[in-house]
Design a protein around this motif. Structure first.
Motif, short mmCIF file in Angstrom:
data_model
loop_
_atom_site.label_atom_id
_atom_site.label_comp_id
_atom_site.label_asym_id
_atom_site.label_seq_id
_atom_site.Cartn_x
_atom_site.Cartn_y
_atom_site.Cartn_z
N ALA A 193 0.87 -1.29 0.10
CA ALA A 193 -0.05 -0.01 -0.01
C ALA A 193 0.82 1.38 -0.01
CB ALA A 193 -0.83 0.05 1.31
N VAL A 194 1.93 1.18 0.87
CA VAL A 194 2.91 2.37 0.80
C VAL A 194 3.33 2.77 -0.53
CG1 VAL A 194 5.28 3.11 1.73
CG2 VAL A 194 3.55 2.29 2.97
N ASP A 195 3.72 1.76 -1.39
CA ASP A 195 4.32 1.80 -2.68
C ASP A 195 3.33 2.25 -3.62
OD1 ASP A 195 6.84 0.79 -1.81
OD2 ASP A 195 6.27 -1.32 -2.72
N VAL A 196 2.21 1.79 -3.52
CA VAL A 196 1.01 2.44 -4.40
C VAL A 196 0.59 3.87 -3.93
CG1 VAL A 196 -1.53 2.34 -4.97
CG2 VAL A 196 0.08 0.04 -4.93
N ALA A 197 0.93 4.30 -2.71
CA ALA A 197 0.65 5.81 -2.31
C ALA A 197 1.60 6.66 -3.08
CB ALA A 197 0.50 5.67 -0.72
N ARG A 198 2.98 5.96 -2.77
CA ARG A 198 4.16 7.04 -3.17
C ARG A 198 3.88 7.10 -4.88
NH1 ARG A 198 8.46 3.78 0.53
NH2 ARG A 198 8.32 5.27 2.38
N ALA A 199 3.51 6.33 -5.51
CA ALA A 199 3.41 6.50 -6.83
C ALA A 199 1.88 7.28 -7.18
CB ALA A 199 3.45 5.18 -7.43
N SER A 200 1.53 7.79 -6.43
CA SER A 200 0.15 8.45 -6.94
C SER A 200 0.23 9.90 -6.36
CB SER A 200 -0.92 7.84 -5.99
OG SER A 200 -1.05 6.18 -6.27
N ASP A 201 -0.86 10.67 -6.75
CA ASP A 201 -0.83 12.00 -6.58
C ASP A 201 -1.53 12.22 -5.08
OD1 ASP A 201 0.33 13.16 -8.88
OD2 ASP A 201 -1.34 12.39 -10.18
N VAL A 202 -2.57 11.21 -5.13
CA VAL A 202 -3.39 11.52 -3.89
C VAL A 202 -3.94 10.14 -3.52
CG1 VAL A 202 -5.71 11.64 -5.17
CG2 VAL A 202 -5.66 12.51 -2.76
N CYS A 203 -3.87 9.90 -1.95
CA CYS A 203 -4.32 8.57 -1.34
C CYS A 203 -5.82 8.70 -0.88
CB CYS A 203 -3.14 8.24 -0.53
SG CYS A 203 -3.49 6.62 0.36
N VAL A 204 -6.56 7.84 -1.08
CA VAL A 204 -7.77 7.95 -0.45
C VAL A 204 -7.73 6.32 0.48
CG1 VAL A 204 -10.34 7.68 -0.60
CG2 VAL A 204 -8.94 9.11 -2.33
N VAL A 205 -7.69 6.60 1.75
CA VAL A 205 -7.72 5.26 2.47
C VAL A 205 -8.98 5.02 3.20
CG1 VAL A 205 -6.48 6.47 4.35
CG2 VAL A 205 -6.44 3.81 4.33
N VAL A 206 -9.68 3.93 2.96
CA VAL A 206 -10.99 3.55 3.48
C VAL A 206 -10.69 2.51 4.68
CG1 VAL A 206 -13.18 3.03 3.15
CG2 VAL A 206 -11.82 4.03 1.23
N VAL A 207 -11.13 2.99 6.06
CA VAL A 207 -10.81 2.04 7.20
C VAL A 207 -12.12 1.85 7.79
CG1 VAL A 207 -8.44 2.37 6.91
CG2 VAL A 207 -9.76 3.91 8.45
N GLY A 208 -12.24 1.07 9.07
CA GLY A 208 -13.35 1.38 9.79
C GLY A 208 -13.72 -0.14 10.34
N ASP A 209 -15.17 -0.41 9.90
CA ASP A 209 -15.58 -1.70 10.93
C ASP A 209 -16.09 -2.67 9.93
OD1 ASP A 209 -15.29 -1.15 13.65
OD2 ASP A 209 -16.79 0.42 13.40
N ARG A 210 -16.49 -3.76 10.37
CA ARG A 210 -17.20 -4.75 9.49
C ARG A 210 -18.31 -5.31 10.78
NH1 ARG A 210 -15.61 -7.88 5.66
NH2 ARG A 210 -14.45 -5.75 5.11
N ALA A 211 -19.51 -5.11 10.38
CA ALA A 211 -20.78 -5.46 11.53
C ALA A 211 -20.79 -6.86 11.54
CB ALA A 211 -22.01 -4.72 11.02
N GLY A 212 -20.81 -7.33 12.75
CA GLY A 212 -21.30 -8.92 12.85
C GLY A 212 -21.77 -9.14 14.33
N LEU A 213 -22.21 -10.15 14.55
CA LEU A 213 -22.78 -10.67 15.85
C LEU A 213 -21.92 -11.18 17.00
CD1 LEU A 213 -26.03 -11.70 14.34
CD2 LEU A 213 -26.29 -9.98 16.02
N PHE A 214 -22.03 -10.98 18.29
CA PHE A 214 -21.11 -11.82 19.24
C PHE A 214 -19.81 -12.04 18.99
CE2 PHE A 214 -25.69 -12.87 19.21
CZ PHE A 214 -26.27 -12.05 20.28
N GLY A 215 -19.09 -11.06 18.57
CA GLY A 215 -17.46 -11.15 18.50
C GLY A 215 -17.21 -11.42 17.11
N ARG A 216 -18.21 -11.71 16.05
CA ARG A 216 -17.80 -11.98 14.88
C ARG A 216 -17.73 -10.98 14.01
NH1 ARG A 216 -22.29 -15.67 16.02
NH2 ARG A 216 -23.39 -14.50 14.55
N GLY A 217 -18.06 -9.61 14.65
CA GLY A 217 -17.61 -8.62 13.73
C GLY A 217 -16.79 -7.77 14.71
N THR A 218 -16.53 -6.42 14.01
CA THR A 218 -15.75 -5.41 14.91
C THR A 218 -16.83 -4.54 15.64
OG1 THR A 218 -15.42 -4.01 13.18
CG2 THR A 218 -13.83 -5.51 13.36
N VAL A 219 -18.07 -4.57 15.50
CA VAL A 219 -18.97 -3.53 15.93
C VAL A 219 -20.30 -4.55 15.46
CG1 VAL A 219 -19.74 -2.48 13.88
CG2 VAL A 219 -19.85 -1.45 16.18
#
Length: 796
Positions: A483-509
């Protein structure tokens, strides 16, 4: 949808109850969780301790031999066509009525939190996104769409909305909530109920009461809250919805408050909900909540004792099975421990609800195709998604990306459809096998951005896994290195992070997926740090189910975008904000922390609840409740505050201001009205939301905003636990967020203490059938009864 050829006439409720046996009465007070196909719930339980609690449920014929009150989610786990689902339910209903001497079918309920939770049904943004729109009209339209799909499928009752007030972002069910402010929750939640019920089906308020204040943000943990806080914070959204929208049902919470489980608390379930507020629907148990009085709360020595406690407290219907309300409760009645009158009262409510919702045996002439994700639903889903995206920061002015550039698109949520949907979407709740169809079209952010700017401008890398897999030591992760190599070769970096919904510990929220530490899960923080270190401008996009601390990137990222699980059209909405097609207009319904510590924090704090010189911890958020930027500039001016001629504690207050769009493109402002009681008998929030108005203005245009505020909105719960409006000085502020400086004026109210209208203890009116009318008229009626809804005049 099958069209009815004829329907059974309404039955005489009192006559039916008089002729029912005890077993037939109790059968109407239970639901049955019935699997209508051969599929299994992949990945584990979809309700607390599901497999343990369902292990001793008898077979269908035995269970329904005296009739049946409800079918519990009969369609919500099937990967079938709508026609197959309806045929299966019809077959079950024929068997239910065959077992009932009175030919009474079962009421069918399903989950509807992010849309009707069926395979192939429209998946809308999660409730935190509803709150981010600050748009009651739009949420009502969503409710209408959901109610229409329910009606078409023969589903009578939906389990939503969640009216819990956000208190601790570590709690997994934050993504099911609307906001951290009780008034915003109440207004948006009421609008949703009005929309759903305008279609002739019912909505269920949940989780009554205090559930979101669980200890350390852990699911089902004890709640520590005083009676004033219960009345002034957690009760308010429920009271608003009960009085404004007349929901058909209320679901008790799993919570125990100060050692008393809500499911056994007659003071709340009957005294407050029914006697004081006039609620006339049914109170249904959260799944297994009655039995939990015995197995988890230890306030009942047996399942029978638990059933007696719950029924006497006011729980009319046991869901999802009759483990407690069939044989165990029958024994309690026969021993004289539960009066038969208490049973009859619950049965009467249940039968009246079945009449109100037209739960009758129907003969179907034919079956036609039902589209559960029609263009009208997708249009509403898209509008909510677009209006809910919050631009937190844009310090460099990099957004929107007007000039096509080499874009690095990175992150575990950048090319994931599942990451756009909440815990109560069919996709994330039932957890389909890998590679299985989602049943609906859900473009990812990668796909949507490629459609916006052309895929030849984008280079993608996942960067890291979303969860917490076994990984090399920090700095040696090959995914991050790529990912760092891709970002360095680009004019702008859009990084999409966060959660994955799930039940009873099977997700992050999600339900039972609580956070021990309030940090982005897995190695996502490390990924963002590494991308920022490349020197390529970074646009941080958070697709989450809870607010995460962003203080470490507040000054380093070129821009920060927040989206709370935006649903099936969420990828398009986020891509539109990045490209500039969409001018962001979302405003935060929750505070965004600066650091992981200092939690829980809430903007409605008294003076000592915020930063002070007598503590080394500053809990101030990075971005405050109500905050949100746009691609234009709004200016507020000409604030005026006046009371009617009496200027006393029973007055009506008028607040007016002007709004100017001083930018070069059309945009939407959310004008927020806050109040502070300068000196009161109990401590008060430094700011408390009492009204808002969404204002859409072309470039260069202006408008006047007027708020009409009855002094009831200035009320507090005093030391005697009464709602009162106290005389004194009040500061009114128009601002762009809960902490923005804004414009302020003070007003003094004279006179003796005046009891708020909420203390009316006169008997509620007798129940009457709900009349279904024009949904737009219902919407107007709702909005007219919200005392501080802003009205806009002028403009283009």
């Amino acid at each position: 949808m099958s069209s009815p050829r004829d329907q059974e006439p309404a039955f005489d409720i009192d006559d039916v109850i008089a002729r029912m046996t005890l077993e037939e009465k109790l059968a109407q007070l239970v639901g049955l969780w019935l699997q209508l196909d051969d599929s299994s719930h992949a990945g584990g339980d979809i309700a607390p301790m599901q497999h343990e609690m369902l292990s001793n449920v008898p077979d269908f014929d035995t269970f329904t031999r005296h009739g049946l009150g409800q079918l519990t989610r009969p369609l919500g786990s099937q990967r079938s066509t709508p026609e197959q689902m309806m045929t299966a339910v019809d077959r079950v209903q024929e068997s239910v009525t065959a077992h009932s001497r009175f030919d009474i079918p079962a009421l069918v309920h399903e989950e509807i939190l992010t849309g009707l939770q069926l395979f192939g049904a429209a998946t809308y943004p999660t409730p935190l996104a509803w709150g981010s729109t600050w748009d009651t009209e739009l949420i009502t339209r969503m409710g209408e769409q959901i109610g229409s799909s329910m009606k078409a499928m023969g589903i009578h009752l939906g389990l939503a909305p969640v009216l819990d007030v956000v208190r601790d972002p570590r709690w997994g069910r934050v993504e099911e909530c609307i906001a951290e402010d009780p008034y915003l929750v109440g207004v948006i939640g009421s609008a949703y109920v009005v929309g759903v019920q305008s279609q002739g089906v019912g909505a269920t308020l949940k989780h009554f009461l205090g559930y979101s204040n669980s200890q350390a943000g852990r699911n089902l943990a004890p709640v520590h809250a005083g009676p004033r806080e219960i009345l002034e914070v957690f009760s308010v959204p429920f009271e608003m919805a009960v009085k404004l929208a007349r929901p058909h049902a209320v679901m008790h919470s799993y919570a125990e408050i100060d050692g008393v489980p809500v499911a056994a608390d007659k003071t709340l379930l009957t005294g407050l909900l029914r006697d004081r507020w006039g609620f006339d629907g049914t109170v249904v148990a959260d799944y297994f909540g009655v039995a939990f009085l015995h197995t988890l709360h230890d306030v009942a020595s047996s399942i029978g004792d638990a059933a007696a406690l719950a029924l006497i407290a006011g729980v009319d219907v046991e869901l999802p099975t009759g483990n407690a309300y069939l044989e165990p409760l029958a024994d309690q009645v026969r021993q004289g421990l539960v009066p038969i009158d208490v049973v009859d009262t619950a049965v009467r409510r249940v039968l009246r609800q079945k009449q109100d919702l037209s739960v009758r045996r129907v003969a179907r002439e034919s079956t036609k195709t039902v589209d559960l994700d029609p263009p009208s639903a997708r249009a509403v889903a898209q509008q909510i998604a677009e209006k809910s995206v919050v631009l937190l920061a844009n310090s460099t002015g990099l957004l929107p990306l007007n000039d096509l550039q080499r874009i690095a698109l990175i992150g575990p949520n950048a090319d994931s459809a599942e990451a756009l949907m909440g815990n109560y979407s069919f996709t994330n709740h039932v957890e389909a096998p890998p590679g299985a169809s989602l049943g609906i079209d859900v473009p990812t952010i990668f796909e949507a951005l490629a459609a916006e700017v052309g895929d030849h401008h984008i280079r993608y890398a996942i960067g890291c896994e979303l969860g917490e897999p076994v990984a090399p030591e920090a700095g040696d992760d090959p995914l991050i290195a790529e990912a760092v190599d891709v970002a360095r070769a680009s004019d702008v970096c859009v990084v999409v992070v966060g959660d994955r919904a799930g039940l009873f510990g099977r997700g992050t929220v999600g339900e039972g997926s609580d956070a021990e530490l309030l940090e982005l899960p897995g190695r996502q923080q490390e990924l963002v740090d590494a991308l920022i270190a490349t020197g390529t401008p970074v646009i941080l996009v958070l697709v989450t189910g809870r607010p995460y601390p962003v203080g470490r990137w507040e000054e380093q990222a070129a821009a920060i975008v927040q989206s709370f699980f935006p649903g099936e059209e969420g990828g398009s909405a986020i891509a539109g904000v990045i490209s500039g097609r969409v001018n962001p207009s979302g405003r935060l319904p929750v505070s965004i922390p600066k650091r992981p510590g200092g939690q829980p924090y809430n903007y409605r704090h008294p003076r000592l609840g915020g930063p002070t010189p007598i503590s080394n911890i500053d809990p101030s958020p990075a971005f405050a409740f109500g905050h949100g930027l746009t691609y234009t500039t709004f200016h507020h001016a000409n604030l005026e505050v006046a009371a009617d001629g009496n200027s006393d504690t029973a007055s009506t207050i008028t607040v007016t201001c002007s709004v100017y769009n001083k930018g070069d493109r059309q945009g939407s402002d959310v004008v927020q009205l806050y109040v502070h009681d300068v000196a009161a008998s109990v401590t008060r929030p430094l700011r408390q939301l009492i009204g808002w108005a969404r204002v859409d203005l072309p470039a260069g245009a202006s408008a006047a905003v007027r708020f009409t505020v009855h002094t009831d909105r200035l009320g507090l719960v005093n030391r005697d636990l009464n709602w009162v409006v106290e005389p004194g000085e009040f500061e009114f502020t128009i601002a762009s967020s809960a902490t923005a400086e804004g414009l302020s004026r003070r007003l003094t109210l004279r006179g003796s203490r005046a009891f708020s209208v909420r203390t009316d203890t006169s008997p509620p009116p007798p129940p009457s059938p709900r009349k279904i009318g024009d949904p737009h008229a219902l919407r107007r009626k709702l909005l007219s009864r919200i005392s501080a809804a802003g009205t806009v005049s002028g403009g283009p």
